[in-house]
Design a protein around this motif. Sequence first.
Motif, PDB file in Angstrom:
ATOM      1  N   LEU A 246       0.851  -1.217   0.017  1.00 22.62           N
ATOM      2  CA  LEU A 246       0.003   0.004   0.105  1.00 22.62           C
ATOM      3  C   LEU A 246       0.717   1.188   0.177  1.00 22.62           C
ATOM      4  N   ARG A 247       0.444   2.268  -0.965  1.00 19.82           N
ATOM      5  CA  ARG A 247       1.246   3.693  -0.852  1.00 19.82           C
ATOM      6  C   ARG A 247       0.222   4.660  -1.132  1.00 19.82           C
ATOM      7  N   PRO A 248       0.717   5.743  -0.151  1.00 23.18           N
ATOM      8  CA  PRO A 248      -0.184   6.852  -0.122  1.00 23.18           C
ATOM      9  C   PRO A 248      -0.177   7.662  -1.818  1.00 23.18           C
ATOM     10  N   ARG A 249      -1.317   8.067  -2.015  1.00 25.55           N
ATOM     11  CA  ARG A 249      -1.359   8.961  -3.116  1.00 25.55           C
ATOM     12  C   ARG A 249      -0.722  10.334  -2.673  1.00 25.55           C
ATOM     13  N   LEU A 250       0.188  10.946  -3.812  1.00 25.37           N
ATOM     14  CA  LEU A 250       0.790  12.192  -3.541  1.00 25.37           C
ATOM     15  C   LEU A 250       0.136  13.017  -4.583  1.00 25.37           C
ATOM     16  N   ASN A 251       0.028  14.223  -4.244  1.00 25.57           N
ATOM     17  CA  ASN A 251      -0.425  15.133  -5.211  1.00 25.57           C
ATOM     18  C   ASN A 251       0.844  15.713  -5.780  1.00 25.57           C
ATOM     19  N   SER A 252       0.556  16.591  -6.960  1.00 27.72           N
ATOM     20  CA  SER A 252       1.627  17.120  -7.671  1.00 27.72           C
ATOM     21  C   SER A 252       2.569  17.803  -6.931  1.00 27.72           C
ATOM     22  N   GLY A 253       1.812  18.611  -5.732  1.00 26.28           N
ATOM     23  CA  GLY A 253       2.803  19.344  -5.044  1.00 26.28           C
ATOM     24  C   GLY A 253       3.720  18.825  -4.238  1.00 26.28           C
ATOM     25  N   ALA A 254       3.385  17.532  -3.584  1.00 23.64           N
ATOM     26  CA  ALA A 254       4.144  16.748  -2.762  1.00 23.64           C
ATOM     27  C   ALA A 254       5.104  15.858  -3.544  1.00 23.64           C
ATOM     28  N   LEU A 255       5.102  15.928  -4.743  1.00 18.59           N
ATOM     29  CA  LEU A 255       6.059  15.055  -5.420  1.00 18.59           C
ATOM     30  C   LEU A 255       7.576  15.806  -5.573  1.00 18.59           C
ATOM     31  N   PRO A 256       8.479  14.846  -5.426  1.00 17.82           N
ATOM     32  CA  PRO A 256       9.786  15.558  -5.189  1.00 17.82           C
ATOM     33  C   PRO A 256      10.449  15.441  -6.815  1.00 17.82           C
ATOM     34  N   ASP A 257      11.518  16.418  -6.828  1.00 18.94           N
ATOM     35  CA  ASP A 257      12.238  16.305  -8.158  1.00 18.94           C
ATOM     36  C   ASP A 257      12.519  15.013  -8.431  1.00 18.94           C
ATOM     37  N   TYR A 258      12.650  14.543  -9.700  1.00 24.81           N
ATOM     38  CA  TYR A 258      13.054  13.094 -10.216  1.00 24.81           C
ATOM     39  C   TYR A 258      13.776  13.071 -11.268  1.00 24.81           C
ATOM     40  N   SER A 259      15.032  12.637 -11.308  1.00 17.52           N
ATOM     41  CA  SER A 259      16.032  12.906 -12.541  1.00 17.52           C
ATOM     42  C   SER A 259      15.866  11.530 -13.232  1.00 17.52           C
ATOM     43  N   VAL A 260      15.947  11.803 -14.535  1.00 18.97           N
ATOM     44  CA  VAL A 260      15.907  10.701 -15.523  1.00 18.97           C
ATOM     45  C   VAL A 260      16.991  10.667 -16.577  1.00 18.97           C
ATOM     46  N   LEU A 261      17.793   9.717 -16.264  1.00 21.23           N
ATOM     47  CA  LEU A 261      19.119   9.500 -17.163  1.00 21.23           C
ATOM     48  C   LEU A 261      18.894   8.517 -18.224  1.00 21.23           C
ATOM     49  N   VAL A 262      19.158   8.971 -19.484  1.00 21.61           N
ATOM     50  CA  VAL A 262      19.166   8.262 -20.791  1.00 21.61           C
ATOM     51  C   VAL A 262      20.450   8.251 -21.426  1.00 21.61           C
ATOM     52  N   PRO A 263      21.013   7.276 -21.155  1.00 21.59           N
ATOM     53  CA  PRO A 263      22.535   6.932 -21.788  1.00 21.59           C
ATOM     54  C   PRO A 263      22.433   6.708 -23.239  1.00 21.59           C
ATOM     55  N   LEU A 264      22.965   7.226 -24.357  1.00 18.32           N
ATOM     56  CA  LEU A 264      22.654   7.088 -25.687  1.00 18.32           C
ATOM     57  C   LEU A 264      24.018   6.823 -26.470  1.00 18.32           C
ATOM     58  N   TYR A 265      24.199   5.959 -27.130  1.00 12.77           N
ATOM     59  CA  TYR A 265      25.570   5.861 -28.315  1.00 12.77           C
ATOM     60  C   TYR A 265      25.056   5.196 -29.490  1.00 12.77           C
ATOM     61  N   ARG A 266      25.208   6.065 -30.408  1.00 16.58           N
ATOM     62  CA  ARG A 266      24.725   5.478 -31.897  1.00 16.58           C
ATOM     63  C   ARG A 266      23.226   5.338 -31.785  1.00 16.58           C
ATOM     64  N   GLU A 267      22.327   6.040 -31.310  1.00 22.34           N
ATOM     65  CA  GLU A 267      21.020   5.710 -31.166  1.00 22.34           C
ATOM     66  C   GLU A 267      19.930   6.702 -31.741  1.00 22.34           C
ATOM     67  N   ASP A 268      20.304   7.050 -32.957  1.00 23.58           N
ATOM     68  CA  ASP A 268      19.588   7.886 -33.603  1.00 23.58           C
ATOM     69  C   ASP A 268      18.265   7.407 -34.074  1.00 23.58           C
ATOM     70  N   ARG A 269      17.985   6.026 -34.329  1.00 24.02           N
ATOM     71  CA  ARG A 269      16.856   5.593 -34.981  1.00 24.02           C
ATOM     72  C   ARG A 269      15.768   5.391 -34.324  1.00 24.02           C
ATOM     73  N   GLY A 270      15.622   5.064 -32.885  1.00 22.10           N
ATOM     74  CA  GLY A 270      14.621   4.705 -32.205  1.00 22.10           C
ATOM     75  C   GLY A 270      14.351   6.095 -31.177  1.00 22.10           C
ATOM     76  N   LEU A 271      15.002   6.907 -31.264  1.00 26.22           N
ATOM     77  CA  LEU A 271      15.096   8.260 -30.218  1.00 26.22           C
ATOM     78  C   LEU A 271      13.482   8.799 -30.152  1.00 26.22           C
ATOM     79  N   ALA A 272      12.790   8.992 -31.315  1.00 23.79           N
ATOM     80  CA  ALA A 272      11.680   9.660 -31.388  1.00 23.79           C
ATOM     81  C   ALA A 272      10.778   9.020 -30.487  1.00 23.79           C
ATOM     82  N   HIS A 273      10.858   7.599 -30.379  1.00 22.78           N
ATOM     83  CA  HIS A 273       9.621   6.968 -29.672  1.00 22.78           C
ATOM     84  C   HIS A 273      10.029   7.168 -28.271  1.00 22.78           C
TER      85      HIS A 273
END
Length: 636
Positions: A246-273
């Motif tokens: 069970l987890r509490p629902r958090l409204n947008s104001g209570a959500l913390p900053d979230y980092s998304v790391l996307v490592p890429l190398y020779r990945e021009d084909r599927g990047l749009a998706h």
Amino acid sequence: MTPRQACVAFGLRNRRAGMTMGRRPDEALAELLRRATPDDCLDAAFALHDGGSGRLVEVAHGRCAAPRPFSDVDYYAGIARWLGCGFDRGDVLRRTVGDDPTVLLADDGVVLRACVGGTQRYSVVPSSGWLPKLASLLARRPDIAAQLVVVPPQALAAAVPLDGPRINIGRLEPLHGVPAHALAERVITRGQGAIGLVGLAAVATAAAHAPAIALNGGILTMTGVLLAYASTRALALAATDTPGALRPRLNSGALPDYSVLVPLYREDRGLAHLVQALRRLDYPHEKLDVQFLVEADDTLTQHAVLRETAGLNCRMTIVPGGRPRTKPRALNVGLRQARGEYVTIYDAEDRPDPLQLRIAAEVFAASPPDLAALQARLTIDHVSDNWLTRMFAIEYACLFDHVMPMVGAHGRLLLLGGTSNHFRTDALVRVGGWDPYNVTEDADLAIRMRRFGYRTAMIPSHTFEEAPVTIGAWLKQRSRWFKGFMQTWLVHNRAPRTLVREVGLADAVVLHLFLLGALAAALAHCAFVLQLALLASGQANLLFGPSAWVGGLQTLAVTLGYTASFALGAISIRHRRGIAISPWAVLWFPVYWLLMGAAVLIALHDLVRSPHHWRKTTHGVARRPRRPRFGRTRRA
């Protein structure tokens, strides 16, 4: 006084003065600082913070260098202390930047000029090349320090969002924060090499003088490992699909900053998706910190990022050239710049559930701090390409729908997948980030986090992935995974008693079972096929060995292993109702397992010849649906 000694004296003066008003202009010091090198400045800055008087003397005379902090926050805070000016993680800058700041870019550094309370304020992300001249200026004009604030790169990106990627140069040094004894840079230690040689000598001696006993011993060892590995599949069959915590629902104001790391190398084909999937994430955009990590010489991918991310508030971090060129090396460059309380990794071919970040944030919020990592379920979304993609899809369904949830439900060591991992950023930095020399950095990191006292759990969220569509591509990927398993097993068994003390006996067994068991099971299947061939040629006694009871045990292991695997595969197909695969497809498993045996042999070769080489898998070649279908996720 040399320029290097002047750097130390400058830092000491700023530390003693405390307030800028107490400093006086010093033309002689300024001239010496102007002639210093960037390394002189950095060594002085970090020796003043971390070293005692003895270390300061050594650094001042050029006898040693000061280690650089892993985190960018610590790195730029140390520079600010040395310069004698203020430091801001980004909170103040975000509140006071105003509507019309001026951003100046030069030589990998950034200056943001804004008017705060009628006073010009300069927020600076200084490159190392700036430091001699900047220190020289402050020695001449110490009053300027009151207007100067050093900030890390992520603070600037958060304060001044752009309609597209902000480009910044990543920092390589240090490559990681992992202790030297826990690195895969060295394949084996001298002790491991000596034990291995003794073991090989014992096996050769036994084979020469008592071949029957040696054969029985080999069959019993392989059979025991195979039985244990097969038991995990049987236990996964018996386990029930328990609902998530069970987890509490958090409204947008209570959500913390979230980092998304996307490592890429020779990945021009599927990047749009992938970019489309990131746009669909159900998370406040102002709290998202998206970083595309691109190698400095990969201009094709750099242009693709610039082309596809228009309108997306993100950063493209250029990873400087160097060795080893691996995904974990790039991830460490991104981690040190991450501003989020939590951080996740997505690969170029990923299409994550739009709710995934919210789910992970809510689970973290409802859990104690020792739950430091979460793993989403990975799913293949193009099963109709060929039999190989169907086998891969069934394998993932078995692993992520049954085996891993079963292990997690019992609170045991959970080896992470290579993507859709979610971490508490402070815990990830504390354990040193990723090992840049390990080609299955995910499994290694999971074990290291466990050794630090952290736990890992599954979350009820899916990420759709792309499977290799050719045998050549599949062998590249799988042999890299198996080589990484070998690296990880060797690293964490350099001191076996310490391992058991830190993770416990049960988790040490799990480690051996899932790393060695996967390798042994693939080889055991190949050996069984060879025995069948010998039987067909009239060598029946070699099918089960020279002893009837050994043969019976081997028959039990093979029967249990095949039956459990076939049954788990069929149930996994039924469990994932969205994949159009016949349950009879599991009959292809024996052929698929032969490929695994080949991948183990390639991995052994690569471990010896090129232990840190990353066999690159090409993405964007499969026929994937335009938009994945995500089921509803149960919420508390």
